[in-house]
Design a protein around this motif. Structure first.
Motif, mmCIF file in Angstrom:
data_model
loop_
_atom_site.group_PDB
_atom_site.id
_atom_site.type_symbol
_atom_site.label_atom_id
_atom_site.label_comp_id
_atom_site.label_asym_id
_atom_site.label_seq_id
_atom_site.Cartn_x
_atom_site.Cartn_y
_atom_site.Cartn_z
ATOM 1 N N LYS A 1 -11.286 -2.499 -1.049
ATOM 2 C CA LYS A 1 -11.627 -1.377 -0.166
ATOM 3 C C LYS A 1 -12.614 -0.432 -0.846
ATOM 4 C CE LYS A 1 -9.436 2.492 2.335
ATOM 5 N NZ LYS A 1 -8.146 3.220 2.444
ATOM 6 N N ALA A 2 -12.316 -0.071 -2.094
ATOM 7 C CA ALA A 2 -13.197 0.840 -2.820
ATOM 8 C C ALA A 2 -14.576 0.221 -2.982
ATOM 9 C CB ALA A 2 -12.591 1.187 -4.179
ATOM 10 N N GLN B 1 -10.753 10.150 0.199
ATOM 11 C CA GLN B 1 -9.868 9.263 -0.555
ATOM 12 C C GLN B 1 -9.242 8.200 0.336
ATOM 13 O OE1 GLN B 1 -11.205 9.868 -3.405
ATOM 14 N NE2 GLN B 1 -9.319 9.968 -4.610
ATOM 15 N N SER B 2 -9.009 8.508 1.605
ATOM 16 C CA SER B 2 -8.460 7.510 2.531
ATOM 17 C C SER B 2 -9.471 6.412 2.828
ATOM 18 C CB SER B 2 -8.074 8.159 3.865
ATOM 19 O OG SER B 2 -7.111 9.156 3.681
ATOM 20 N N THR B 3 -10.749 6.715 2.712
ATOM 21 C CA THR B 3 -11.793 5.781 3.109
ATOM 22 C C THR B 3 -12.386 5.011 1.929
ATOM 23 O OG1 THR B 3 -12.363 7.239 4.950
ATOM 24 C CG2 THR B 3 -14.026 5.613 4.321
ATOM 25 N N ASN C 1 -0.209 -4.927 5.551
ATOM 26 C CA ASN C 1 0.400 -4.555 4.279
ATOM 27 C C ASN C 1 1.428 -5.585 3.849
ATOM 28 O OD1 ASN C 1 1.044 -3.136 2.032
ATOM 29 N ND2 ASN C 1 1.934 -1.376 3.085
ATOM 30 N N ASP D 1 0.564 5.712 -0.094
ATOM 31 C CA ASP D 1 -0.374 6.701 0.434
ATOM 32 C C ASP D 1 -1.596 6.734 -0.480
ATOM 33 O OD1 ASP D 1 1.453 7.337 2.363
ATOM 34 O OD2 ASP D 1 2.217 9.115 1.338
ATOM 35 N N GLU D 2 -2.768 6.796 0.108
ATOM 36 C CA GLU D 2 -3.990 6.875 -0.700
ATOM 37 C C GLU D 2 -3.942 8.098 -1.610
ATOM 38 O OE1 GLU D 2 -4.159 6.394 2.667
ATOM 39 O OE2 GLU D 2 -5.599 4.781 3.080
ATOM 40 N N PHE E 1 -11.015 4.802 -1.231
ATOM 41 C CA PHE E 1 -10.031 4.580 -2.286
ATOM 42 C C PHE E 1 -8.759 4.099 -1.616
ATOM 43 C CE2 PHE E 1 -6.864 6.638 -5.294
ATOM 44 C CZ PHE E 1 -7.147 5.834 -6.375
ATOM 45 N N ASN E 2 -7.921 3.403 -2.383
ATOM 46 C CA ASN E 2 -6.702 2.905 -1.760
ATOM 47 C C ASN E 2 -5.467 3.200 -2.600
ATOM 48 O OD1 ASN E 2 -5.464 1.810 0.405
ATOM 49 N ND2 ASN E 2 -6.561 -0.125 0.367
ATOM 50 N N GLY E 3 -5.532 4.316 -3.340
ATOM 51 C CA GLY E 3 -4.368 4.706 -4.134
ATOM 52 C C GLY E 3 -4.448 4.152 -5.548
ATOM 53 N N ALA E 4 -3.832 4.868 -6.480
ATOM 54 C CA ALA E 4 -3.716 4.400 -7.862
ATOM 55 C C ALA E 4 -2.663 3.305 -7.927
ATOM 56 C CB ALA E 4 -3.335 5.554 -8.774
ATOM 57 N N THR F 1 -1.395 -5.315 -3.040
ATOM 58 C CA THR F 1 -1.817 -4.141 -2.261
ATOM 59 C C THR F 1 -1.486 -2.830 -2.978
ATOM 60 O OG1 THR F 1 0.213 -4.496 -1.019
ATOM 61 C CG2 THR F 1 -1.814 -5.160 0.055
ATOM 62 N N GLY F 2 -0.329 -2.774 -3.631
ATOM 63 C CA GLY F 2 0.052 -1.560 -4.355
ATOM 64 C C GLY F 2 -0.307 -1.597 -5.829
ATOM 65 N N TYR G 1 -9.162 8.183 9.942
ATOM 66 C CA TYR G 1 -9.154 6.782 9.561
ATOM 67 C C TYR G 1 -8.060 6.107 10.380
ATOM 68 C CZ TYR G 1 -9.115 2.648 6.595
ATOM 69 O OH TYR G 1 -9.168 1.362 6.138
ATOM 70 N N TYR H 1 0.842 -1.202 0.000
ATOM 71 C CA TYR H 1 0.000 0.000 0.000
ATOM 72 C C TYR H 1 0.872 1.245 0.000
ATOM 73 C CZ TYR H 1 -3.907 -2.937 1.632
ATOM 74 O OH TYR H 1 -4.887 -3.893 1.761
ATOM 75 N N ARG I 1 -3.134 -2.952 -7.064
ATOM 76 C CA ARG I 1 -4.562 -2.620 -7.035
ATOM 77 C C ARG I 1 -5.405 -3.462 -7.985
ATOM 78 N NH1 ARG I 1 -5.077 -1.976 -3.040
ATOM 79 N NH2 ARG I 1 -7.169 -1.183 -3.309
#
Lengths: 413, 413
Positions: free
Chosen positions: B108-109, A285-287, B43, A74-75, A289-292, B254-255, B15, A72, B257
């Motif tokens: 998550k999304a 976006q933190s809630t 993670n 940063d979102e 979405f989880n980042g691109a 995780t990264g 969050y 992961y 997506r």
């Protein structure tokens, strides 16, 4: 006894592009073996640039080793990319902090989700015609009212007509509104607002404590140095505007998925001090979405400098040359065209007395060319079709040749 | 006069994970040079598998050539991946059509957005403790009411306590609810429901025409062949349940997506015939989303068969071995542990008389080990911490050694 969100049932029709796809597939089934040239969906067709591909592969290789693997992120996006975007905006004379940029999986999602920040009773203004997502996302959120078949519009939205006599740039709303969606360069009309025209909207927003949602997904198609590429080139916009942008049309990332949204820390509105909307979008976006994808982010970083930037600009130039060919081709058969100079879209007036879906069917049937009916973008889109420059140059040329050859003179009168 | 969506102000706190990060960074600033071992955020830390990396690079190479380049894909995902997932479920004895799978950029999304399908007055039940996204997304949508500091809960949510005496599996709601979020294997408790326990929920949902939102993100961690890995292993679930899943914990995405959501065509609810919710989610994803990254989708496809599948399973086995080490290590110092056998999370009772944030601070301060305070997942999480098996094996071993060495006996009494 779970009940559904009834707002979904208020959506006027299928999303425009699936509807076009459906019609084209139906036509193809009736005409097996006939190939169709698509200038419909604004979908990129040219290869990713070598610098971007190299960066993606390099990131994949880093992920292949535990020492360099990352999970992961940063979102809000990788710091290097946010910094690079902040630096890129500096070249436009726009000064924004890296943490005012929120990296996303594309402009469409951000354009649809941004309304979540605002009260469900907000009055929403959209350009007419407009990219359907602005309207549809507000329908689902309950702000649009009901669709009137007769008036071809939603009862609670404020439509800002974009008409030929005014170069398709709308006037500011005549009444009070809370949110204004502006797409510039415009999809679908291809029109680009001047600084002075944008300033009218910024002044309106400041006076009414309204918020402008500014979709700049086609800003890289602006060549004229006098035309603004970011709304933040207009003084005061940092107090009242959110800007959304994307790598899709800049670097061919339609399938790779990467975009960004700027929520300045100075942005406020009626009941919210500067900073809160920025923090709310961070929380959103933190809630939700989880980042691109990290692969896409590495590609995007490469697209912003050196060879990657030069190659992205070549891609833009390629589609702009297509737009020039389209303008010329359509003018040669006597059609009136707009846009397509600082934009990838050529907004074309349909022959007199014809509807835009009718002209769509005619071009498909006679010329085997797919365009997008203007009516799909809103009531003022009736009477026009959008011709997209996204395609291989030879296909664009073939489409123009087919139109020249097959469009009957009597249809144009 | 734009007003903000005031529901955001009802969110109880930041969050959870950014809050942990903030505390850890604060501690690090006060203790420069001291390294911290994180068993906090779930993670992934191990490299992507060779088959996945090869598939991503191969896709990047395809995008590098106009003949094989692709732009926008279907918003619902590439057909090959949807077919592969449908095939994968068949191995569990679950028969679903490829178009009942909606590919997304992660669980998550989807877990946050799925509530959008339902009426804003729906009564929502959540496991307590639960992954914060279920609660927070419903807070923002206005279904949660207000947060009561005294009761440590939202006034309008129905909490289903997961208590030690019942193996952390909740009973079905005692009152009527419309939506039930179930996470199984559970995050954070690591508990896994039996078929009979899940059947109680399916029976409840069918009786109450409620919808179950079933988060199966950790299903690959189930080794016991008698435990259900999909809710659709329970007869009737296809009429009342949506299942959400992800490549994150299965294949280390995780990264990168990538995830999926199943909305069966047979799913209905009180005021909606079977099929409508499926079409609504299709429409929702077509409007608010533009497809997962094509690079991620190629990677995901590779993870589902042959070497890729074997390598994904090795990754899962790696983290499960970590969970075993954690269980053993914590038991060795006299702590009571749950979960961690068919799940990556070890749910650990904190020493008597201590709060979960207090034990978090103590482990950080004395042992330099980061865990997740149970209270962050809901009121019934108080008294526990979640210890995550995501980490390098040597770091997990070092964390256990540090706890063994540094946790004072008097703190445990």
């Amino acid at each position: 006894m779970a009940s559904v969100n009834g707002e979904f049932r208020k959506l006027a029709a299928g999303y425009l592009f699936p509807e076009i796809k459906r019609r084209v597939n139906e036509w193809k089934a009736l005409h097996p073996g006939v190939s169709v040239l698509s200038l419909g969906i604004g979908n990129t067709t040219e290869a990713l640039s070598p610098a971007v591909v190299a960066a993606i592969k390099e990131r994949a290789e880093l992920l292949a080793h535990r020492e360099t693997y990352t999970g992961y992120g940063d979102e809000q996006g990788e710091p290097t990319l946010r910094e690079a975007l902040s630096g890129y905006y500096k070249t436009l004379g726009v000064h924004l902090q890296p943490d005012e940029f929120f990296i996303s999986d594309g402009a469409k999602a951000d354009a649809a989700n941004i309304q979540q920040l605002f009260d469900s009773h907000s009055v929403v203004a959209v350009q007419d015609p407009a990219y359907p997502v602005y309207v549809d996302s507000n329908v689902v959120a309950g702000r649009a009212g009901t669709y009137s078949q007769q008036e071809e519009r939603y009862t609670n939205l404020v439509y800002l007509p974009c008409v030929e006599e005014k170069g398709f740039i709308p006037a500011v709303p005549a009444r009070h509104v809370d949110l204004i969606y502006l797409c510039n360069p415009n999809n679908p009309t291809g029109a680009v607002a001047t600084k002075s025209q944008l300033k009218d909207f910024v002044d309106y927003a400041l006076e009414h404590k309204a918020v402008i949602i500014y979709d700049a997904a086609y800003s890289e198609y602006i060549s004229d140095p006098n035309l603004p590429r970011s709304i933040y080139e207009i003084s005061g916009a940092e107090l009242c505007a959110i800007e959304i942008n994307s790598f899709s049309k800049f670097s061919g990332f339609t399938g790779v998925r990467l975009g960004w949204t700027i929520v300045p820390k100075s942005l406020g509105c009626t009941d919210s001090a500067p900073g809160e909307l920025h923090r709310m979008w961070f929380r959103r976006q933190s809630t939700f979405f989880n980042g691109a994808s990290n692969l896409a982010q590495s590609g995007g970083l490469a697209a912003l400098h050196g060879d990657g930037l030069a190659q992205s600009r070549s891609l833009v130039a390629y589609y702009k040359e297509n737009a020039r060919i389209i303008r010329q081709g359509l003018q040669a058969v006597g059609l009136t065209v707009h846009g397509g100079t600082d934009s990838p879209y050529v907004w074309t007036r349909v022959p007199k007395g014809m509807g835009s879906w009718e002209f769509f069917d005619l071009l498909l049937d006679q010329c085997h060319v797919v365009v997008t009916p203007g009516a799909g973008f809103g009531p003022s889109g009736e009477g026009y079709v959008r011709v997209s420059s996204y395609g291989h140059k030879e296909d664009v040329e073939a489409a123009m040749a087919s139109i020249r050859r097959n469009l009957r003179k009597e249809d144009l009168e």
